[in-house]
Scaffold this motif. Structure first.
Motif, PDB file in Angstrom:
ATOM      1  N   THR A  30       0.860  -1.199   0.000  1.00 19.53           N
ATOM      2  CA  THR A  30       0.000   0.000   0.000  1.00 19.53           C
ATOM      3  C   THR A  30       0.893   1.244   0.000  1.00 19.53           C
ATOM      4  O   THR A  30       1.203   1.797   1.060  1.00 19.53           O
ATOM      5  CB  THR A  30      -0.891   0.014   1.269  1.00 19.53           C
ATOM      6  OG1 THR A  30      -0.062  -0.184   2.420  1.00 19.53           O
ATOM      7  CG2 THR A  30      -1.967  -1.058   1.230  1.00 19.53           C
ATOM      8  N   VAL A  31       1.267   1.690  -1.168  1.00 17.43           N
ATOM      9  CA  VAL A  31       2.265   2.767  -1.311  1.00 17.43           C
ATOM     10  C   VAL A  31       1.801   4.093  -0.703  1.00 17.43           C
ATOM     11  O   VAL A  31       2.557   4.759   0.003  1.00 17.43           O
ATOM     12  CB  VAL A  31       2.636   2.955  -2.801  1.00 17.43           C
ATOM     13  CG1 VAL A  31       3.398   4.261  -3.027  1.00 17.43           C
ATOM     14  CG2 VAL A  31       3.476   1.773  -3.266  1.00 17.43           C
ATOM     15  N   ASN A  33       1.375   7.648   0.312  1.00 18.50           N
ATOM     16  CA  ASN A  33       2.260   8.795   0.119  1.00 18.50           C
ATOM     17  C   ASN A  33       3.730   8.405  -0.024  1.00 18.50           C
ATOM     18  O   ASN A  33       4.591   9.278  -0.176  1.00 18.50           O
ATOM     19  CB  ASN A  33       2.097   9.782   1.276  1.00 18.50           C
ATOM     20  CG  ASN A  33       0.723  10.431   1.263  1.00 18.50           C
ATOM     21  OD1 ASN A  33       0.256  10.878   0.219  1.00 18.50           O
ATOM     22  ND2 ASN A  33       0.066  10.462   2.417  1.00 18.50           N
ATOM     23  N   ASN A  35       5.816   6.935   2.160  1.00 16.08           N
ATOM     24  CA  ASN A  35       6.731   6.991   3.316  1.00 16.08           C
ATOM     25  C   ASN A  35       7.355   5.632   3.611  1.00 16.08           C
ATOM     26  O   ASN A  35       8.562   5.530   3.816  1.00 16.08           O
ATOM     27  CB  ASN A  35       5.998   7.510   4.554  1.00 16.08           C
ATOM     28  CG  ASN A  35       5.483   8.920   4.361  1.00 16.08           C
ATOM     29  OD1 ASN A  35       6.224   9.793   3.925  1.00 16.08           O
ATOM     30  ND2 ASN A  35       4.213   9.141   4.640  1.00 16.08           N
ATOM     31  N   ASP A  36       6.513   4.602   3.635  1.00 17.80           N
ATOM     32  CA  ASP A  36       7.048   3.254   3.882  1.00 17.80           C
ATOM     33  C   ASP A  36       7.926   2.807   2.716  1.00 17.80           C
ATOM     34  O   ASP A  36       8.964   2.183   2.918  1.00 17.80           O
ATOM     35  CB  ASP A  36       5.907   2.248   4.075  1.00 17.80           C
ATOM     36  CG  ASP A  36       5.136   2.481   5.371  1.00 17.80           C
ATOM     37  OD1 ASP A  36       5.771   2.797   6.390  1.00 17.80           O
ATOM     38  OD2 ASP A  36       3.900   2.345   5.346  1.00 17.80           O
ATOM     39  N   ASP A  54      -0.298   0.401  -5.517  1.00 20.40           N
ATOM     40  CA  ASP A  54      -1.432   1.199  -5.044  1.00 20.40           C
ATOM     41  C   ASP A  54      -2.454   1.308  -6.171  1.00 20.40           C
ATOM     42  O   ASP A  54      -2.084   1.417  -7.347  1.00 20.40           O
ATOM     43  CB  ASP A  54      -1.014   2.599  -4.580  1.00 20.40           C
ATOM     44  CG  ASP A  54      -1.989   3.182  -3.548  1.00 20.40           C
ATOM     45  OD1 ASP A  54      -1.589   3.334  -2.381  1.00 20.40           O
ATOM     46  OD2 ASP A  54      -3.154   3.451  -3.913  1.00 20.40           O
ATOM     47  N   GLN A  56      -4.436   3.792  -6.498  1.00 21.04           N
ATOM     48  CA  GLN A  56      -4.646   5.191  -6.865  1.00 21.04           C
ATOM     49  C   GLN A  56      -3.454   5.745  -7.652  1.00 21.04           C
ATOM     50  O   GLN A  56      -2.325   5.757  -7.162  1.00 21.04           O
ATOM     51  CB  GLN A  56      -4.858   6.045  -5.611  1.00 21.04           C
ATOM     52  CG  GLN A  56      -6.140   5.695  -4.857  1.00 21.04           C
ATOM     53  CD  GLN A  56      -6.452   6.725  -3.796  1.00 21.04           C
ATOM     54  OE1 GLN A  56      -6.728   7.885  -4.112  1.00 21.04           O
ATOM     55  NE2 GLN A  56      -6.426   6.302  -2.539  1.00 21.04           N
ATOM     56  N   HIS A  83      -3.013  -4.857  -4.703  1.00 21.47           N
ATOM     57  CA  HIS A  83      -2.076  -5.852  -4.160  1.00 21.47           C
ATOM     58  C   HIS A  83      -2.588  -7.279  -4.296  1.00 21.47           C
ATOM     59  O   HIS A  83      -1.820  -8.228  -4.178  1.00 21.47           O
ATOM     60  CB  HIS A  83      -1.700  -5.535  -2.703  1.00 21.47           C
ATOM     61  CG  HIS A  83      -2.831  -5.076  -1.835  1.00 21.47           C
ATOM     62  ND1 HIS A  83      -2.735  -3.974  -1.019  1.00 21.47           N
ATOM     63  CD2 HIS A  83      -4.086  -5.555  -1.668  1.00 21.47           C
ATOM     64  CE1 HIS A  83      -3.883  -3.813  -0.361  1.00 21.47           C
ATOM     65  NE2 HIS A  83      -4.709  -4.746  -0.748  1.00 21.47           N
ATOM     66  N   GLU A  84      -3.889  -7.434  -4.562  1.00 22.65           N
ATOM     67  CA  GLU A  84      -4.423  -8.780  -4.788  1.00 22.65           C
ATOM     68  C   GLU A  84      -3.897  -9.377  -6.097  1.00 22.65           C
ATOM     69  O   GLU A  84      -4.084 -10.558  -6.368  1.00 22.65           O
ATOM     70  CB  GLU A  84      -5.961  -8.753  -4.765  1.00 22.65           C
ATOM     71  CG  GLU A  84      -6.637  -7.893  -5.817  1.00 22.65           C
ATOM     72  CD  GLU A  84      -6.735  -6.407  -5.443  1.00 22.65           C
ATOM     73  OE1 GLU A  84      -6.037  -5.961  -4.506  1.00 22.65           O
ATOM     74  OE2 GLU A  84      -7.493  -5.690  -6.120  1.00 22.65           O
ATOM     75  N   LEU A 101      -2.887  -0.240   6.056  1.00 26.90           N
ATOM     76  CA  LEU A 101      -4.253  -0.320   5.529  1.00 26.90           C
ATOM     77  C   LEU A 101      -5.032   0.988   5.694  1.00 26.90           C
ATOM     78  O   LEU A 101      -4.520   1.986   6.190  1.00 26.90           O
ATOM     79  CB  LEU A 101      -4.983  -1.479   6.216  1.00 26.90           C
ATOM     80  CG  LEU A 101      -4.308  -2.853   6.052  1.00 26.90           C
ATOM     81  CD1 LEU A 101      -5.073  -3.913   6.843  1.00 26.90           C
ATOM     82  CD2 LEU A 101      -4.197  -3.245   4.585  1.00 26.90           C
ATOM     83  N   TYR A 103      -7.254   4.326   4.470  1.00 30.75           N
ATOM     84  CA  TYR A 103      -7.319   5.319   3.382  1.00 30.75           C
ATOM     85  C   TYR A 103      -6.023   6.113   3.290  1.00 30.75           C
ATOM     86  O   TYR A 103      -5.204   6.118   4.225  1.00 30.75           O
ATOM     87  CB  TYR A 103      -8.515   6.257   3.583  1.00 30.75           C
ATOM     88  CG  TYR A 103      -8.551   6.965   4.918  1.00 30.75           C
ATOM     89  CD1 TYR A 103      -7.759   8.093   5.162  1.00 30.75           C
ATOM     90  CD2 TYR A 103      -9.379   6.521   5.940  1.00 30.75           C
ATOM     91  CE1 TYR A 103      -7.786   8.746   6.381  1.00 30.75           C
ATOM     92  CE2 TYR A 103      -9.410   7.176   7.180  1.00 30.75           C
ATOM     93  CZ  TYR A 103      -8.607   8.284   7.385  1.00 30.75           C
ATOM     94  OH  TYR A 103      -8.623   8.929   8.596  1.00 30.75           O
TER      95      TYR A 103
HETATM   96  N1  SAM Z   1       2.085   3.335   3.494  1.00 23.88           N
HETATM   97  C1  SAM Z   1       1.564   4.587   2.999  1.00 23.88           C
HETATM   98  C2  SAM Z   1       2.517   5.741   3.344  1.00 23.88           C
HETATM   99  O1  SAM Z   1       3.585   5.490   3.930  1.00 23.88           O
HETATM  100  O2  SAM Z   1       2.210   6.867   3.014  1.00 23.88           O
HETATM  101  C3  SAM Z   1       0.159   4.859   3.450  1.00 23.88           C
HETATM  102  C4  SAM Z   1      -0.851   3.889   2.870  1.00 23.88           C
HETATM  103  S1  SAM Z   1      -2.548   4.409   3.002  1.00 23.88           S
HETATM  104  C5  SAM Z   1      -2.880   4.204   4.708  1.00 23.88           C
HETATM  105  C6  SAM Z   1      -3.436   3.077   2.231  1.00 23.88           C
HETATM  106  C7  SAM Z   1      -3.303   3.016   0.724  1.00 23.88           C
HETATM  107  O3  SAM Z   1      -3.795   1.765   0.260  1.00 23.88           O
HETATM  108  C8  SAM Z   1      -4.073   4.079  -0.034  1.00 23.88           C
HETATM  109  O4  SAM Z   1      -3.209   4.890  -0.772  1.00 23.88           O
HETATM  110  C9  SAM Z   1      -5.008   3.277  -0.956  1.00 23.88           C
HETATM  111  O5  SAM Z   1      -5.159   3.833  -2.240  1.00 23.88           O
HETATM  112  C10 SAM Z   1      -4.288   1.957  -1.036  1.00 23.88           C
HETATM  113  N2  SAM Z   1      -5.114   0.801  -1.448  1.00 23.88           N
HETATM  114  C11 SAM Z   1      -6.426   0.563  -1.234  1.00 23.88           C
HETATM  115  N3  SAM Z   1      -6.781  -0.614  -1.761  1.00 23.88           N
HETATM  116  C12 SAM Z   1      -5.664  -1.148  -2.327  1.00 23.88           C
HETATM  117  C13 SAM Z   1      -5.390  -2.363  -3.035  1.00 23.88           C
HETATM  118  N4  SAM Z   1      -6.338  -3.272  -3.266  1.00 23.88           N
HETATM  119  N5  SAM Z   1      -4.127  -2.563  -3.483  1.00 23.88           N
HETATM  120  C14 SAM Z   1      -3.158  -1.646  -3.265  1.00 23.88           C
HETATM  121  N6  SAM Z   1      -3.359  -0.500  -2.602  1.00 23.88           N
HETATM  122  C15 SAM Z   1      -4.595  -0.246  -2.137  1.00 23.88           C
END
Ligand code: SAM
Length: 188
Positions: A30-31, A33, A35-36, A54, A56, A83-84, A101, A103
């Motif tokens: 889950t990329v 922004n 940071n990870d 991601d 988005q 990611h699925e 996980l 938003y």
């Molecule tokens: N790790 C990120 C950072 O360091 O900024 C924050 C992640 S944010 C909490 C969750 C992200 O998961 C969102 O950007 C969202 O678009 C993404 N997301 C939602 N469903 C997803 C999926 N099925 N596969 C990949 N990413 C997904």
């Protein structure tokens, strides 16, 4: 700071630092922004690789800019898909996987990770994981749908065979407003 237990992300990073070695191949599921992704990219070094997913476009775009400015893009593969579908893009074995996980902070709060796809991705990641590999999941329950996701993940990981995996959960027990928890699955 010296706060060991500042929050779930801080703890996840401390654990990741102990686990990742140079040249590892890792996955940011889950990329967001980025940071990870950036944190992982630093740790794997010049000869390591980070896959980042991601759904988005905006997240992928912003993360790409961040990684470029940090001169880390050379070791990161960013994929604008769920990611699925990791098995459609990654053929190597992976050493570590991070899920953060919920938003996108600062983004569209209605686009959230979903229990079915999170669990499908986790299942696939478990198969692709090297021995001693780690999956680390930061789980949020404060948003709509969050508690359901947390419960479904808990139900899934509790059933994992203990002869193959060690599963732990970390909860902030005296904090209000549903602080995120941490779930780790270590492959034996
Ligand atoms: N790790 C990120 C950072 O360091 O900024 C924050 C992640 S944010 C909490 C969750 C992200 O998961 C969102 O950007 C969202 O678009 C993404 N997301 C939602 N469903 C997803 C999926 N099925 N596969 C990949 N990413 C997904």
């Amino acid at each position: 700071s010296n706060m060991l237990f500042k929050n779930a992300v801080k703890i996840s990073h401390d654990i990741i630092k102990q686990k990742i070695a140079n040249e590892n191949i890792v996955l940011d599921a889950t990329v967001g922004n980025g940071n990870d992704t950036a944190f992982l990219a630093k740790l794997v070094g010049d000869n390591g690789k980070v896959y980042g997913f991601d759904i988005q476009k905006i997240a992928i775009k912003k993360a790409k800019e961040k990684l470029k400015s940090l001169d880390l893009l050379n070791r990161v593969v960013l994929i604008n898909d769920g990611h699925e579908n990791i098995d459609k893009y990654i053929t190597e074995k992976i050493d570590l996987v991070v899920f953060n996980l919920g938003y996108l902070p600062g983004g569209d709060h209605s686009i959230i990770t979903k229990p079915e796809t999170t669990i499908e991705a986790t299942k696939k990641a478990l198969k692709m994981l090297n021995s001693k590999g780690l999956i680390i999941i930061v789980v949020y329950s404060g948003h709509k749908g969050g508690m359901e996701e947390k419960n479904d993940i808990a139900k899934f990981v509790k059933e994992l065979n203990q002869t193959k995996y060690t599963v732990i959960k970390l909860d902030f027990m005296n904090q209000i407003n549903n602080p995120p928890s941490l779930i780790c699955i270590e492959k034996k």
